[in-house]
Write a protein that holds these residues in place. Structure first.
Motif, PDB file in Angstrom:
ATOM      1  N   ASN A  92       0.836  -1.192   0.000  1.00 48.61           N
ATOM      2  CA  ASN A  92       0.000   0.000   0.000  1.00 48.61           C
ATOM      3  C   ASN A  92       0.873   1.245   0.000  1.00 48.61           C
ATOM      4  O   ASN A  92       1.600   1.505   0.964  1.00 48.61           O
ATOM      5  CB  ASN A  92      -0.911  -0.012   1.241  1.00 48.61           C
ATOM      6  N   VAL A  93       0.824   2.011  -1.093  1.00 48.34           N
ATOM      7  CA  VAL A  93       1.578   3.263  -1.177  1.00 48.34           C
ATOM      8  C   VAL A  93       0.808   4.331  -0.408  1.00 48.34           C
ATOM      9  O   VAL A  93      -0.250   4.785  -0.840  1.00 48.34           O
ATOM     10  CB  VAL A  93       1.789   3.698  -2.640  1.00 48.34           C
ATOM     11  N   VAL A  94       1.354   4.755   0.732  1.00 49.79           N
ATOM     12  CA  VAL A  94       0.632   5.692   1.602  1.00 49.79           C
ATOM     13  C   VAL A  94       1.037   7.140   1.374  1.00 49.79           C
ATOM     14  O   VAL A  94       0.341   8.050   1.842  1.00 49.79           O
ATOM     15  CB  VAL A  94       0.835   5.328   3.086  1.00 49.79           C
ATOM     16  N   ALA A  95       2.155   7.378   0.679  1.00 43.44           N
ATOM     17  CA  ALA A  95       2.589   8.755   0.450  1.00 43.44           C
ATOM     18  C   ALA A  95       3.541   8.815  -0.733  1.00 43.44           C
ATOM     19  O   ALA A  95       4.327   7.893  -0.957  1.00 43.44           O
ATOM     20  CB  ALA A  95       3.265   9.328   1.696  1.00 43.44           C
ATOM     21  N   MET A  96       3.449   9.927  -1.485  1.00 42.80           N
ATOM     22  CA  MET A  96       4.361  10.219  -2.596  1.00 42.80           C
ATOM     23  C   MET A  96       4.962  11.594  -2.311  1.00 42.80           C
ATOM     24  O   MET A  96       4.269  12.608  -2.407  1.00 42.80           O
ATOM     25  CB  MET A  96       3.607  10.224  -3.924  1.00 42.80           C
ATOM     26  N   ALA A  97       6.222  11.636  -1.937  1.00 41.54           N
ATOM     27  CA  ALA A  97       6.859  12.891  -1.520  1.00 41.54           C
ATOM     28  C   ALA A  97       7.677  13.477  -2.669  1.00 41.54           C
ATOM     29  O   ALA A  97       8.495  12.782  -3.259  1.00 41.54           O
ATOM     30  CB  ALA A  97       7.744  12.652  -0.309  1.00 41.54           C
TER      31      ALA A  97
END
Length: 279
Positions: free
Chosen positions: A31-36
């Motif tokens: 699960n990708v929870v953030a893209m910074a």
């Protein structure tokens, strides 16, 4: 175990999206929870989401992936979720990647290849499974490895410009600081400096009776200082070692420095706590 979570830190949107899609294909449960989009955002987002895994681009504006990982190690909750597994994404050649050869921290090269990424995913799955059955001392291990990587010359700039052991020439340590004061240039002996502190694009210079600002980043200044005399104790602070009176550890294990010549107290980050071990 619960669904594993991941943060992706990459300043190039297309590359970040490509990595997300590749991970979705190779590891659908992830699960990708953030893209910074940069290092500072990566630290903030990771502390909010506490992911199991972080993919960090090494070269990002403002704060590199290595620096972001080090900052994350400093601020990660001590009694919370285990420190995330780190994977660095880099365009560097094999010379630079020698720094990773014996590290548990993994890396993938740009452009990311599915076969290599699949090996990384398998390694991450195995490590996460080991954490469930027998929790690993991941925080200290990551800190030790990050400290070594931050000192690797090939990872501090372009790999093809990094000096080899045969060509490296260490310049003499900086002895005088030239500080602009109005229409004058003040000469400040480095030996009088108690500590340096990063202040955006400047460095705050504190002596026993004065405070100055010089227009240079701490990252640029640090290699010019005598490493035996000036110790980095935090990602934004370098202190003259003989100005340290004592290091005090609180109940949570955090270190604070008391100094000669100033009432200021300096926090020591986890990354540099190893400097203060009593004999």
């Amino acid at each position: 175990m619960n669904t594993p979570t991941v943060l992706i830190a990459e300043d190039e949107h297309l590359l970040a999206e490509n990595l997300r899609q590749e991970l979705a294909h190779l590891w659908p449960e992830l699960n990708v929870v953030a893209m910074a989009p940069h290092g500072h955002a990566a630290v903030q987002m990771a502390l909010q989401s506490l992911p199991d895994i972080c993919f960090m681009d090494i070269r990002m504006p403002g704060m590199t992936g290595l620096e972001a990982a080090a900052a994350l190690a400093d601020d990660w909750p001590q009694n919370g979720k285990p420190f995330p597994l780190l994977v660095f994404v880099t365009a560097y050649d094999q010379y630079a990647l020698q720094a990773f050869e014996h590290a548990a921290i993994d890396y993938v090269l740009k452009p990311v290849q599915s076969e290599r990424l699949a090996q990384t995913c398998a390694r991450l799955k195995q490590t996460l499974a080991q954490r469930v059955s027998a929790p690993l001392p991941a925080m200290q291990s990551a800190i030790d490895q990050l400290r070594q990587l931050l000192q690797a010359p090939a990872l501090l700039g372009d790999a093809h410009l990094a000096p080899t052991p045969h060509t490296a020439a260490m310049p003499a340590p900086l002895r005088l600081l030239q500080v602009n004061v109005g229409n004058s240039v003040l000469m400040v002996p480095v030996d009088q400096v108690i500590y340096f502190e990063a202040a955006d694009k400047y460095v705050r210079v504190l002596t026993a009776d004065k405070e100055h600002l010089i227009r240079i980043s701490l990252r640029e200044l640090l290699p010019q200082l005598d490493g035996e005399r000036f110790w980095q104790v935090h990602r934004g602070v370098v202190v003259r070692s003989d100005a340290i009176q004592r290091a005090v550890r609180d109940e949570a294990g955090k270190l604070t420095l008391q100094l000669h010549g100033t009432k200021d107290k300096l926090a020591v980050s986890r990354m540099y706590a190893h400097l203060f071990k009593g004999l």
